[in-house]
Design a protein around this motif. Sequence first.
Motif, short mmCIF file in Angstrom:
data_model
loop_
_atom_site.label_atom_id
_atom_site.label_comp_id
_atom_site.label_asym_id
_atom_site.label_seq_id
_atom_site.Cartn_x
_atom_site.Cartn_y
_atom_site.Cartn_z
N LYS A 9 0.83 -1.20 0.00
CA LYS A 9 0.00 0.00 0.00
C LYS A 9 0.87 1.26 0.00
N TYR A 10 1.95 1.24 0.78
CA TYR A 10 2.85 2.39 0.82
C TYR A 10 3.58 2.58 -0.50
N LEU A 11 4.06 1.49 -1.08
CA LEU A 11 4.78 1.58 -2.35
C LEU A 11 3.86 2.00 -3.49
N LYS A 12 2.60 1.62 -3.39
CA LYS A 12 1.64 1.98 -4.44
C LYS A 12 1.33 3.48 -4.40
N ASP A 13 1.14 4.00 -3.22
CA ASP A 13 0.77 5.41 -3.07
C ASP A 13 1.38 5.95 -1.79
N PRO A 14 2.68 6.33 -1.83
CA PRO A 14 3.38 6.67 -0.58
C PRO A 14 2.98 7.98 0.06
N HIS A 15 2.39 8.90 -0.68
CA HIS A 15 2.11 10.22 -0.13
C HIS A 15 0.63 10.49 0.07
N THR A 16 -0.17 9.45 0.10
CA THR A 16 -1.61 9.63 0.24
C THR A 16 -1.97 10.34 1.55
N LYS A 17 -1.36 9.92 2.63
CA LYS A 17 -1.70 10.53 3.93
C LYS A 17 -1.30 11.99 3.99
N THR A 61 3.55 20.60 -3.33
CA THR A 61 4.80 19.84 -3.30
C THR A 61 4.53 18.35 -3.11
N ALA A 62 3.63 18.02 -2.20
CA ALA A 62 3.31 16.61 -1.96
C ALA A 62 2.68 15.98 -3.20
N VAL A 63 1.84 16.71 -3.91
CA VAL A 63 1.22 16.17 -5.13
C VAL A 63 2.27 15.94 -6.21
N VAL A 64 3.20 16.88 -6.37
CA VAL A 64 4.25 16.73 -7.38
C VAL A 64 5.14 15.53 -7.06
N VAL A 65 5.55 15.40 -5.80
CA VAL A 65 6.38 14.26 -5.40
C VAL A 65 5.61 12.96 -5.61
N ARG A 70 4.66 8.03 -9.00
CA ARG A 70 3.80 7.27 -9.91
C ARG A 70 4.44 7.12 -11.29
N LEU A 71 5.26 8.08 -11.69
CA LEU A 71 5.90 8.05 -13.00
C LEU A 71 7.14 7.16 -13.02
N ALA A 72 7.79 7.00 -11.90
CA ALA A 72 9.06 6.27 -11.83
C ALA A 72 8.98 4.84 -12.38
N PRO A 73 7.96 4.03 -12.07
CA PRO A 73 7.93 2.68 -12.64
C PRO A 73 7.88 2.67 -14.17
#
Length: 140
Positions: A9-17, A61-65, A70-73
């Motif tokens: 869950k963290y690797l899929k979407d690490p900045h959701t919180k 900033t959190a949205v851009v990161v 999400r783009l890295a894979p």
Amino acid sequence: MKMVSELVKYLKDPHTKKVQHYKERYQELDDLSNVAVDIGDASAYKSLQAEMKEVFFEYLTAVVVDSIYRLAPYVLIIWIISLKWPSITIPFVNWQVDIFGAFLVSYLLLHVGKWFIKPIKSIIHKLGLFGLGASEATKI
């Protein structure tokens, strides 16, 4: 098993919180700012607007990161594929296309195709073509 689920869950979407926290904080500050306008407190409104700017930039900033994560894979996939096949040839027109362009076009076609499939499926379902229509019991 729960740790593996949390890791995925963290690797899929690490900045959701973080994104959700900044979004809620911004909404809270906006509500307080509206209250300050209603009661006519200009200094409170000004300080709330300054804090809203800070929270907005943190949110941005959190949205851009998050978008970079999400783009890295996809960048990794393109890089691995390009090691083996730097370009591909389109058979009928004999064009050589860079793998990055082919990947990008196929990705865009996939998502555009998803937009077109939903309305087509609903039309087929309404018309009852190919045996995909609703049963007589559900039409009542």
